[in-house]
Design an enzyme around this catalytic site. Structure first.
Site, PDB file in Angstrom:
ATOM      1  N   SER A  36       0.818  -1.213   0.000  1.00 15.79           N
ATOM      2  CA  SER A  36       0.000   0.000   0.000  1.00 15.79           C
ATOM      3  C   SER A  36       0.856   1.268   0.000  1.00 15.79           C
ATOM      4  O   SER A  36       1.502   1.571  -0.990  1.00 15.79           O
ATOM      5  CB  SER A  36      -0.955  -0.044   1.204  1.00 15.79           C
ATOM      6  OG  SER A  36      -1.976   0.901   1.088  1.00 15.79           O
ATOM      7  N   ASP A  91      10.128   5.578 -10.217  1.00 17.41           N
ATOM      8  CA  ASP A  91       9.725   6.299 -11.424  1.00 17.41           C
ATOM      9  C   ASP A  91      10.531   7.581 -11.624  1.00 17.41           C
ATOM     10  O   ASP A  91      10.884   7.933 -12.752  1.00 17.41           O
ATOM     11  CB  ASP A  91       8.233   6.631 -11.367  1.00 17.41           C
ATOM     12  CG  ASP A  91       7.353   5.407 -11.595  1.00 17.41           C
ATOM     13  OD1 ASP A  91       7.864   4.402 -12.124  1.00 17.41           O
ATOM     14  OD2 ASP A  91       6.165   5.452 -11.231  1.00 17.41           O
ATOM     15  N   LYS A 124      -0.793  -4.520  -3.389  1.00 19.93           N
ATOM     16  CA  LYS A 124      -2.118  -3.966  -3.076  1.00 19.93           C
ATOM     17  C   LYS A 124      -2.175  -2.522  -3.555  1.00 19.93           C
ATOM     18  O   LYS A 124      -1.616  -1.628  -2.943  1.00 19.93           O
ATOM     19  CB  LYS A 124      -2.425  -4.030  -1.582  1.00 19.93           C
ATOM     20  CG  LYS A 124      -3.839  -3.545  -1.261  1.00 19.93           C
ATOM     21  CD  LYS A 124      -4.130  -3.567   0.231  1.00 19.93           C
ATOM     22  CE  LYS A 124      -5.557  -3.110   0.515  1.00 19.93           C
ATOM     23  NZ  LYS A 124      -5.822  -1.728   0.067  1.00 19.93           N
TER      24      LYS A 124
END
Length: 703
Positions: free
Chosen positions: A471, A482, A496
């Protein structure tokens, strides 16, 4: 024993163990069959639930014949997960409803759910009566046969004869297990009699609301795993637990089979501080105090086991535990824990400095067990309220004063927490921009930005994750990856990537004053700024540790009905000028380094050993072979533990077989963390110096 609470409803039950305490024994009240019937409030609740699920759930599904088939199968699986009480014939007698469950839910014909349950509980009584009738026989332990104790993936027994054969072997196995503990025949029979009778008692204690909850969750889990219904009683227990102080042993449990399994250890709790109880251990006995009788809890309902384990601060509970990976014939251990308040300061971020052998580098480490915020203090307007980001800021300043060359953020075992904190923490390492995207059921996408454009730390950075990082941890790790702001190391994360909301159904009911319970429903999905989701796949590290070779069987990937990976349009962002071109070089160096590292080799051997035991779902019912199997397992485990500790330059302590990073275990080198620090150091060292550094690594000790 019925799996009344699915995985998705686990928190509402298990949190009672982490928090609160209650009387250890309550009056047993059995429920008459005529009390097991649908009430008018159940129909009102199901109307609201189906409306929310078909209209507002992220995965919008029709309540049709295809869904009906899933509900039908899920309901029987929930009642009898180990396929030990019902036969294929029992299920087929209700086959007319396989495609009519949807109609029953719409038309108020919930009686079928109760008819099925009443048949199921009668089957439970018949199977247990049969087991009790077999206890006085003399068992032959010289024959060469095996018992399959885990039947969750097996087909339903075809008929009563096949089911009796399963029970014959189960009884024989249960008897043999106790025989191996040197119990007398009379004690064995009495223990098993109580165990089997408990199965009937637990089943016949279930009320109409319990049956309704099980049936509704057969529907909600047919949609996806994180959607669940909580009955009024379950909701009330959850509220009571959350209001009380964090008291107990600090473990989250599940009870999907006859065994009570540890799902997670709560950071800062007695179990965590002891270092003796681990995820996937199974609790088979509970005793009160230092001298109390060990109560056999195999086959008990989860909430009854929780009632035995929880208790007031300062009291002692002893647990008989079957370690993870071990079958029923494996060696057990007894753990003594003092119930205490969960030490919240132990859940806060903390730091250390690693000095790497053979180098002049100093690497700072910040361990973040969860993404937390003191919401109450924040709402009061306290200027010094605690939060993950505030604490990490201070720790980074302290590490700067210690002249560290780089920073590792350790998110292993971090199951998530506050989204706000995930965003703010990410913001410490980037100079502004988007961090995560959220897509709701209507398709609308919202971009969550860095709330503070200040770049607080711009030095070399690594993020260490494992299969239990979930999460909010995945949001942070995915954004760092990224932005190419640092290197992500470890195992693919949990996967998740969804958002849940808990809805009080009574708010939508204007026909009565009864509580209808709550619905936890998935309303949105997170997407990375690069466009892909963390859902299902998780964050795949830039450098994957060899311990990840079975990660595909864990986390979201292990759920049959989980939402699939998906993607959206990438957000607009500017990656950092990170040395990602060196990732291939440092990955090669990492692989060369661990290939020559005795500690890594020993750790992997221990991991493979446990996985082999976990995959074998059968045990011998031959006494001599069973003894030999147990002795072999004990010898192999002891040898592997000794090899591992010797590779670390340590002596093996009794019952000390964990590779944890707990306070009481601080002198044990954490080889996964140290390897992450070395990988980060490789990124810091100039490329032309790497061959020299590799030579120094090989000469340095494993630690």
């Amino acid at each position: 024993m019925p799996k009344i609470f699915q995985k998705t409803a686990l928190l509402a039950l298990s949190v009672c163990l982490v928090l609160a305490h209650a009387p250890l024994h309550a009056e047993v009240r059995l429920v008459d069959a005529d009390q097991l019937q649908a009430r008018e409030k159940h129909q009102r609740a199901i109307d609201i639930i189906t409306h929310i699920a078909t209209t507002y759930h992220y995965r919008q599904t029709e309540l049709d014949d295809a869904m009906s088939k899933k509900i039908f199968d899920n309901y029987f699986d929930s009642l009898d997960p180990n396929r030990s009480f019902l036969t294929h014939s029992d299920i087929e007698r209700f086959s007319d409803y396989r495609t009519r469950m949807d109609d029953a839910m719409r038309d108020g014909e919930l009686g079928i759910a109760f008819d099925i349950f009443k048949h199921y509980r009668q089957c439970v009584k018949e199977r247990v009566d049969y087991a009790l009738s077999q206890l006085d026989q003399e068992f032959d332990f010289d024959t060469d046969e095996r018992y399959r104790y885990d039947r969750q993936e097996m087909p339903w027994p075809e008929n009563d004869a096949e089911l009796r054969d399963i029970w014959d072997k189960r009884i024989k196995n249960d008897y043999l297990l106790l025989k191996l503990t040197d119990k007398s025949p009379d004690d064995i029979r009495e223990t098993l009699r109580k165990r089997y009778e408990r199965i009937v008692t637990s089943t016949f204690q279930l009320k109409a609301d319990d049956v309704f909850q099980t049936f509704v969750n057969a529907y909600t889990t047919a949609i996806e795993p994180h959607t669940a219904y909580f009955s009024p009683r379950t909701s009330e227990n959850f509220d009571i637990s959350m209001r009380l102080s964090l008291e107990g042993i600090g473990a989250v449990l599940s009870g999907e089979t006859d065994y009570t399994e540890v799902q997670r250890i709560v950071t800062g709790g007695p179990a965590d501080m002891s270092g003796e109880l681990e995820a996937e251990d199974r609790i088979i006995g509970v005793a009160q105090g230092e001298e109390g009788e060990m109560v056999d809890v195999i086959g008990w309902r989860l909430d009854d086991v929780v009632d035995l384990i929880r208790g007031p601060k300062g009291s002692i509970v002893r647990l008989e535990v079957l370690p993870k990976g071990m079958g029923p014939g494996g060696p057990t251990k007894t753990i003594e824990l003092e119930r205490n308040k969960i030490k919240l300061e132990q859940q806060a971020a903390k730091s250390e400095v690693l000095e790497l052998d053979g180098t002049s580098s100093r690497v700072g480490v910040i361990d973040i067990p969860t993404f937390y915020m003191d919401f109450a203090a924040h709402q009061r307007g306290d200027k010094d309220y605690r939060s993950t980001t505030r604490d990490v800021r201070k720790l980074i300043d302290e590490l700067r004063d210690k002249n560290v060359d780089g920073l590792v953020i350790d998110l292993r075992g971090n199951g998530g927490g506050s989204l706000t904190e995930a965003l703010e923490l990410t913001g410490l390492f980037i100079s502004g921009g988007p961090i995560v995207q959220t897509k709701d059921s209507s398709g609308r996408i919202e971009v969550n930005e860095d709330p503070d454009p200040e770049l607080f730390y711009q030095g070399p950075l690594a993020v260490l994750v494992d299969r239990n990082s979930a999460s909010a941890s995945e949001i942070f790790a995915g954004a760092i990856q990224d932005y190419k702001r640092g290197i992500v190391i470890g195992e693919p994360t949990f996967g998740k990537g969804t958002v849940q909301n808990i809805i009080d159904l009574s708010r939508f009911d204007n026909q009565g004053d009864e509580e209808l319970g709550r619905l936890k429903t998935t309303i949105a999905q997170f997407f990375r700024i690069s466009g892909g989701s963390n859902q299902h796949r998780g964050v795949v590290p830039d450098i994957v540790y060899p311990t990840a070779h079975r990660a595909e069987d864990s986390g979201e990937r292990s759920y049959e009905n989980a939402l699939p990976w998906d993607s959206v349009r990438p957000a607009k962002f500017e990656p950092a000028a990170a040395p990602t071109d060196k990732f291939d070089v440092v990955r090669d160096r990492h692989e060369q380094r661990i290939a020559d590292n005795e500690s890594f080799a020993a750790l992997l051997e221990r991991t493979r050993f446990l996985e082999q035991q976990r995959e074998d779902k059968t045990v011998s019912l031959n006494l001599e072979k069973r003894k030999q199997e147990r002795e072999r397992l004990e010898a192999e485990q002891e040898e592997l533990d000794e090899q591992y500790h010797n590779s670390l330059g340590m002596e093996l302590e009794p019952e000390d077989d964990s590779d944890s990073k707990e306070e009481g275990d601080s002198d044990k080198p954490d080889i996964l963390l140290r390897e992450a620090a070395r990988i980060l150091n490789d990124l810091i060292v100039p490329t032309d110096e790497l061959p020299k550094q590799l030579h120094a690594d090989k000469k340095a000790s494993a630690n």
